[in-house]
Structures are given as structure tokens and as C-alpha cells.
Write an enzyme that holds these catalytic residues in place. Structure first.
Site, mmCIF file in Angstrom:
data_model
loop_
_atom_site.group_PDB
_atom_site.id
_atom_site.type_symbol
_atom_site.label_atom_id
_atom_site.label_comp_id
_atom_site.label_asym_id
_atom_site.label_seq_id
_atom_site.Cartn_x
_atom_site.Cartn_y
_atom_site.Cartn_z
ATOM 1 N N ASP A 75 -24.969 67.856 83.601
ATOM 2 C CA ASP A 75 -26.138 67.065 83.179
ATOM 3 C C ASP A 75 -27.171 68.003 82.566
ATOM 4 O O ASP A 75 -28.310 68.098 83.007
ATOM 5 C CB ASP A 75 -26.731 66.317 84.388
ATOM 6 C CG ASP A 75 -27.746 65.256 83.961
ATOM 7 O OD1 ASP A 75 -27.792 64.936 82.755
ATOM 8 O OD2 ASP A 75 -28.482 64.759 84.828
ATOM 9 N N GLY A 128 -12.427 40.532 79.255
ATOM 10 C CA GLY A 128 -13.627 40.495 80.098
ATOM 11 C C GLY A 128 -13.689 39.305 81.049
ATOM 12 O O GLY A 128 -13.781 39.469 82.268
ATOM 13 N N ILE A 175 -36.234 62.328 95.632
ATOM 14 C CA ILE A 175 -36.723 63.695 95.763
ATOM 15 C C ILE A 175 -38.073 63.668 96.474
ATOM 16 O O ILE A 175 -38.963 62.914 96.091
ATOM 17 C CB ILE A 175 -36.923 64.339 94.373
ATOM 18 C CG1 ILE A 175 -35.676 64.207 93.509
ATOM 19 C CG2 ILE A 175 -37.394 65.774 94.502
ATOM 20 C CD1 ILE A 175 -34.588 65.181 93.806
HETATM 21 C C1 LIG Z 1 -19.169 45.824 66.376
HETATM 22 C C2 LIG Z 1 -18.905 44.500 66.998
HETATM 23 O O1 LIG Z 1 -17.798 43.940 66.404
HETATM 24 C C3 LIG Z 1 -18.695 44.550 68.490
HETATM 25 N N1 LIG Z 1 -18.721 43.227 68.989
HETATM 26 C C4 LIG Z 1 -17.997 42.832 70.047
HETATM 27 O O2 LIG Z 1 -17.326 43.576 70.667
HETATM 28 O O3 LIG Z 1 -18.102 41.507 70.393
HETATM 29 P P1 LIG Z 1 -19.031 40.986 71.558
HETATM 30 O O4 LIG Z 1 -19.016 39.516 71.425
HETATM 31 O O5 LIG Z 1 -20.386 41.672 71.540
HETATM 32 O O6 LIG Z 1 -18.302 41.436 72.887
HETATM 33 C C5 LIG Z 1 -16.989 41.062 73.200
HETATM 34 C C6 LIG Z 1 -16.570 41.770 74.462
HETATM 35 O O7 LIG Z 1 -17.196 41.131 75.583
HETATM 36 C C7 LIG Z 1 -16.256 41.035 76.623
HETATM 37 N N2 LIG Z 1 -16.584 39.944 77.537
HETATM 38 C C8 LIG Z 1 -16.714 38.627 77.271
HETATM 39 N N3 LIG Z 1 -16.925 37.928 78.427
HETATM 40 C C9 LIG Z 1 -16.941 38.830 79.434
HETATM 41 C C10 LIG Z 1 -17.109 38.755 80.866
HETATM 42 N N4 LIG Z 1 -17.297 37.608 81.488
HETATM 43 N N5 LIG Z 1 -17.071 39.911 81.574
HETATM 44 C C11 LIG Z 1 -16.881 41.099 80.962
HETATM 45 N N6 LIG Z 1 -16.706 41.226 79.645
HETATM 46 C C12 LIG Z 1 -16.740 40.114 78.870
HETATM 47 C C13 LIG Z 1 -14.940 40.805 75.915
HETATM 48 O O8 LIG Z 1 -13.850 41.109 76.760
HETATM 49 C C14 LIG Z 1 -15.068 41.740 74.736
HETATM 50 O O9 LIG Z 1 -14.619 43.021 75.078
HETATM 51 C C15 LIG Z 1 -19.807 45.307 69.157
HETATM 52 O O10 LIG Z 1 -20.910 44.780 69.349
HETATM 53 O O11 LIG Z 1 -19.567 46.453 69.507
#
Ligand SMILES: C[C@@H](O)[C@H](NC(=O)OP(=O)(O)OC[C@H]1O[C@@H](n2cnc3c(N)ncnc32)[C@H](O)[C@@H]1O)C(=O)O
Ligand SMILES: [Fe+2]
EC number: 2.3.1.234
Length: 540
Positions: free
Chosen positions: A457, A174, A348
Site C-alpha cells: 500500500d 450477477g 488508530i
Molecule cells: C462499458 C459498458 O459496456 C459496461 N457496462 C456494463 O457492463 O453493463 P452494466 O449494465 O453497467 O452492468 C452489467 C453487469 O451487472 C451485473 N449484474 C446485474 N445484476 C446483478 C446482480 N443482481 N448482482 C450482481 N451483479 C449484477 C451483470 O452480471 C453484468 O456483469 C460498463 O459500464 O463497464
């Protein structure tokens, strides 16, 4: 009363301390930096086991309290990786038993939303929850957080992470994509896939990797990937806003820190007069404070868990949890000015064509998305809608009469259907009549699909009952296809729409729809297909 929360659904370990008034006293965390190849569940579990004791000490220090001041232990019960979750649950049990305090397991997704409500002024928002494991559009309805839309395959965070892994940019993807995207403004066309309020990212991932292999620059690809994926997210959020008529949007989950995504949603909200909220970066990604806070809420309304009931749930759904602390504020959103409705696709207006009551559907430019995406979408959808309305008639399915199409202005003028949307019809008639309509509905959808027409949809707002007959509107997301997959997704959109708007009768309704559908199409495998798609989109 102090709650200590332990998070560890994926590779990030977090510990937080929050009191019963929502004051966050501490939130500390540590992420496992995986070697090439992504996160291994067992490595994540070991990382949690090793890190949790250290983080508990750190959190107590930050909060300036003693371990014996803790009154409640909260932990993330799911969804997440099995071994990681079990590691967290074991630590939580040991701590709660040692301290002789109650324990409560909480839903990780709801924790993302509740920390968002706690740290912003959002009250009853449409939530866009975007992370590495989940992509959901959520709204509180009838006592629970309902999933109005979600990814049909991979999560958006996973899309970014997997792309970066494939092209050797590292993890997590990300922040890397966000940084590189800033260096380009050259859009490379990529597939854009939304189905009602659902989305799909796997085709986008494959296409982006393929463009890379063919020599496109990483900056251009990161830019294009973000623009495409985030426009899709903003579109479905706008659709949910229009659908629920709420006037707040809350962005949460790890991807929520992305500035471009925030910008798009904020522009979209502005145009509707809705308020946009995003929690401080610290509380967007996985953290212990969100678990500690949801623990407080769960404990207050449901009490603690028996130790035997602290087993983890790998596929814990957002809509499985009763949420008695939430209050719905009802519908508040009003379309601006002389517009009859302001949708995710078009404005619309009601109008007259000679003496005829008409609807003008104008696909105005959406300011949140770049011109290159906007122009293609608007033009192709006007064309497609007109074509599908016409083809549906040939199959013997009622659709509005088309009076004018203007590709330059991106407008369609059509007959105004005087009737009642099916979602309201179902609320106002008895069960027997509902079933009768469902049979008719199944037959109509069968005819559409027999003609290779996918509506795109198929919600109960897009089907109107007029003089006892069903009229289908809003084909803008439709397509021609004979694939059982596309038919299944079409029907799934309808199923979910029934579940969200006509909660009590949705099961029976859908059964009868499908019975009639199968009679008309002979598509016997369709039920299996729907089940398969449903299982696929649950947490993976
Ligand atoms: C189930 C749990 O484990 C999972 N948690 C999770 O995925 O971690 P979280 O910390 O919520 O999110 C991490 C994600 O957030 C993305 N991320 C972090 N910084 C980012 C940024 N600047 N732009 C886009 N994505 C970003 C990371 O690449 C990664 O895919 C969830 O909430 O689904
Ligand atoms: Fe998360």
C-alpha cells in the site's frame, strides 16, 4: 431543451430522453441475450443497429413528444466494444444530421456516476462503479473524476458472468449468483486480493471454478464468491473514504443492484457517519437516460461536437474528461470518538508507553464482512505487518519501533513517528527538494524489494518524513515476493498516489524515483512491466 441519449457500449441497447433540468422523460432498453460463449462484438453491433430505431420510437412515445422536439443527440463514445460503439455513433450521427440538431459524444463511465448523482442526493461522493466492463473507485479532484483504485485484471461483473458461464448457469451471471447465494451460509475459503485501492479478481475466478470442479455446491460457491468479492470492494471503498475524507459513497453500474453489496457498503458507511447512496435499479445498469443527461451537462459546458469529432474511443478513460459542472466539497469526514484515525483495516489511537508516544493499531472486526473472512484477514495482517516492519529494518529501511503485538486482540503497539506524510511534504517544498526526496524514496523502495519485501500500500500517506529521513508505515497489505509483477504493482500504487495527490509534479517525481530504484535493484525491465500492468487494467 431535450436531449435524446443512445447507449450501446456492450450488449444492452438503451435510449433515454432527459431535459436540461434533469427530468427523465423516458428510458427504454433491450438487452441482447447471447448464446453460449458470451458477447460477440459484432452481434452486439447488429443488435444495436436493429434495435435503436425501435427504441427511439418507444422512448418518444413514453415521453409523449415528437421527434422534432429533440434539441440534442447524445451518444456513448466509449469505453466499450469497438463495433458496438461504432454502430451507436452511426445511429447518433444520422439522427442529429437528419434533425439538424447538435450532437455530443459522452464518456460512459462518467454517465454512470452522473445519473447516480441526479437520481440520489449524492453531491461529491466517493463512487464505486462496478459493472461488467469496469471496476473503479472514483473521486472528483482538481476538475476531473480521478480513478483512485481499480481492478488490475477483470471487472467484478465479468467475474460473476464468467463464473456462471463456466459452470453452465447462463448470462448475465450477477443476478443468478445473487439468487443462489441466498441459499447458503457456508463459506468456502477463496483468495482475497486487494493492493492499496486496487483489486484483482482473476485469481478468485480460477479458484472458484476449481472448487466447483472438485465438487463444491453451486450455492456455497455463489455465497462465498459474493462474500469475498464484495468484501474486497467494500474494503477499497473504505480506504478511499478515509483517503479523501469525503462523507458520501455512491454505488453505481450494473452490479450496484446487488442487495448484499449494498448492505455491506451501507454498514461500512454507517460506521464512519458517511451517507450511502445507490440509484434506482433502472439507472444502475446501462441505460439511455444516463447518456442523455451527461449529454446535457457536456453540451452546456463544452458545446456540441463537430461531426468529424464523433469518432468512438474504445478505451476512453474516466479521468480524460474535464468536469466543470462539479464542485468539490472538500474533506468532511471526522473519525468518531477518541479514535485518531479510522481506516479500512484498523482504528488508530494515540497512546503512551512509559514516556514514549505510541500508536495503537487495533484491527477491530468489520461488521460488513462475515466472521470467516474477517478473522483470517485481521489475524494474518497483524502477523504480516509485524514481520514486515522487522524485515524492512534489516534491509536498512526505517520503520516504526514495535513495542507490543497481541494476536488475540489483533493489536500492534508501535512508536509514534513525529513527522509529516510525504503527500503534505510535497505540497510544502520546492521542486528541487521534491526531486531530492524522490531519489531517496526510490532507493528505499529498491532496498525493500531487494529484500523481497512488497509494501502492498505504497501511497504518499504511508511514507513519513522525519528529520530528513523517510520512515515507512502501514505494512498490513504487504507480502514477501521476488516476482517482478508484484514489484511493478507496488510501484504502480505509488505512481497513482502521486498522480492523485501531487498532480503537477507527479511525472517528474516518479521518473526520479524509478531512476534511483533501478540503480539500487538493477531491475531494468521494471519500467516495461509497469507499462504492461497499466495497459492491462485499462478497459478490456
Ligand atoms: C462499458 C459498458 O459496456 C459496461 N457496462 C456494463 O457492463 O453493463 P452494466 O449494465 O453497467 O452492468 C452489467 C453487469 O451487472 C451485473 N449484474 C446485474 N445484476 C446483478 C446482480 N443482481 N448482482 C450482481 N451483479 C449484477 C451483470 O452480471 C453484468 O456483469 C460498463 O459500464 O463497464
Ligand atoms: Fe455500463
Amino acid at each position: 431543451m431535450l436531449s435524446l441519449g443512445i447507449e450501446g457500449t456492450a450488449e444492452k441497447t438503451g435510449v433515454g430522453i432527459v431535459d436540461n433540468n434533469g427530468n427523465i422523460l423516458a428510458s427504454v432498453g433491450e438487452a441482447l441475450i447471447p448464446q453460449a460463449g458470451g458477447i460477440h462484438p459484432r452481434e452486439a453491433a447488429e443488435h444495436h443497429a436493429k434495435t435503436i430505431p425501435k427504441l427511439i420510437k418507444k422512448a418518444l412515445n413514453e415521453a409523449k413528444i415528437d421527434i422534432h422536439d429533440i434539441d440534442l443527440v447524445s451518444f456513448s463514445k466509449g469505453p466499450g466494444l469497438g463495433p458496438a460503439l461504432r454502430s451507436v455513433a452511426t445511429a447518433a450521427r444520422t439522427l442529429a444530421l437528419g434533425l439538424k440538431v447538435p450532437i455530443v459524444g459522452v464518456n460512459h463511465c462518467i454517465a454512470h456516476i452522473e445519473i447516480g448523482r441526479l437520481t440520489t442526493s449524492a453531491e461529491d461522493p466517493v463512487s464505486l462503479y462496478v459493472s461488467g466492463g469496469n471496476t473503479q473507485i472514483i473521486s472528483f479532484e482538481e476538475g476531473r473524476y480521478r480513478v483512485l483504485g481499480e481492478t488490475l485484471d477483470i471487472a467484478v461483473g465479468n467475474l460473476l458472468d464468467q463464473f456462471c458461464r463456466e459452470v453452465g448457469l447462463g448470462h448475465p451471471g450477477g443476478p443468478i449468483v445473487e439468487k443462489l447465494a441466498k441459499k447458503s451460509s457456508k463459506y468456502i475459503q477463496l483468495p482475497y486480493t486487494v493492493k492499496g485501492m486496487d483489486l484483482s479478481f482473476s485469481g478468485l475466478l480460477t479458484a472458484t471454478i476449481r472448487k466447483y470442479e472438485k465438487g463444491a455446491s453451486l450455492e456455497d460457491l455463489c455465497y462465498s464468491l459474493q462474500e469475498t468479492a464484495f468484501s474486497m470492494l467494500t474494503e477499497v471503498t473504505e480506504r478511499a473514504l478515509e483517503h479523501t475524507k469525503k462523507d458520501e459513497v455512491l454505488l453505481c453500474g450494473g452490479v450496484a443492484v446487488n442487495k448484499r453489496l449494498q448492505e455491506m457498503l451501507s454498514i461500512m458507511c454507517d460506521e464512519h457517519g458517511a451517507e450511502f447512496y445507490v440509484p434506482p435499479a433502472k439507472y444502475c445498469g446501462d441505460n439511455g437516460a444516463m447518456i442523455a443527461w451527461l449529454g446535457q451537462l457536456m453540451y452546456k459546458y463544452h458545446g456540441g461536437d463537430d461531426i468529424e469529432n464523433t469518432t468512438v474511443i474504445q478505451r476512453y478513460r474516466t479521468d480524460e474528461v474535464d468536469v466543470p459542472w462539479m464542485k468539490s466539497l472538500g474533506s468532511r469526514l471526522k473519525p468518531p470518538g477518541n479514535i485518531t484515525a479510522k481506516g479500512a483495516e484498523a482504528n488508530i489511537y494515540k497512546s503512551k508507553w512509559n514516556d514514549y508516544d505510541t500508536i495503537v493499531k487495533e484491527r477491530i472486526p468489520k461488521k460488513y464482512r462475515i466472521k470467516e473472512i474477517d478473522e483470517i484477514l485481521r489475524k494474518s495482517r497483524v502477523k504480516r505487518e509485524a514481520k514486515l516492519i522487522h524485515e524492512a529494518k534489516k534491509q536498512g529501511v526505517l520503520t516504526p519501533l514495535l513495542l507490543d503485538i497481541n494476536l488475540k486482540k489483533k493489536t500492534i503497539v508501535m512508536e509514534y513517528i513525529k513527522g509529516k506524510a510525504l503527500k503534505d511534504v510535497f505540497h510544502s517544498i520546492n521542486y528541487k527538494e521534491c526531486i531530492k526526496i524522490c531519489k531517496k524514496l526510490g532507493k528505499c523502495i529498491g532496498k525493500l524489494h531487494n529484500g523481497g519485501i512488497i509494501h502492498g500500500d505504497l501511497t504518499t500517506s504511508n511514507i513519513i518524513l522525519r528529520d530528513g529521513k523517510l520512515v515507512f508505515i502501514d505494512f498490513g497489505l504487504g507480502q514477501f515476493s521476488n516476482e517482478i509483477e508484484d514489484k511493478g504493482v507496488d510501484l504502480l500504487v505509488l505512481k497513482k498516489s502521486l498522480e492523485n495527490t501531487n498532480f503537477n509534479i507527479s511525472d517528474k517525481c516518479f521518473k526520479n524515483i524509478m531512476k534511483a530504484y533501478i540503480e539500487v535493484t538493477g531491475e531494468k525491465e521494471i519500467m516495461e512491466k509497469i507499462k504492461e500492468i497499466e495497459a492491462r487494467r485499462r478497459y478490456t
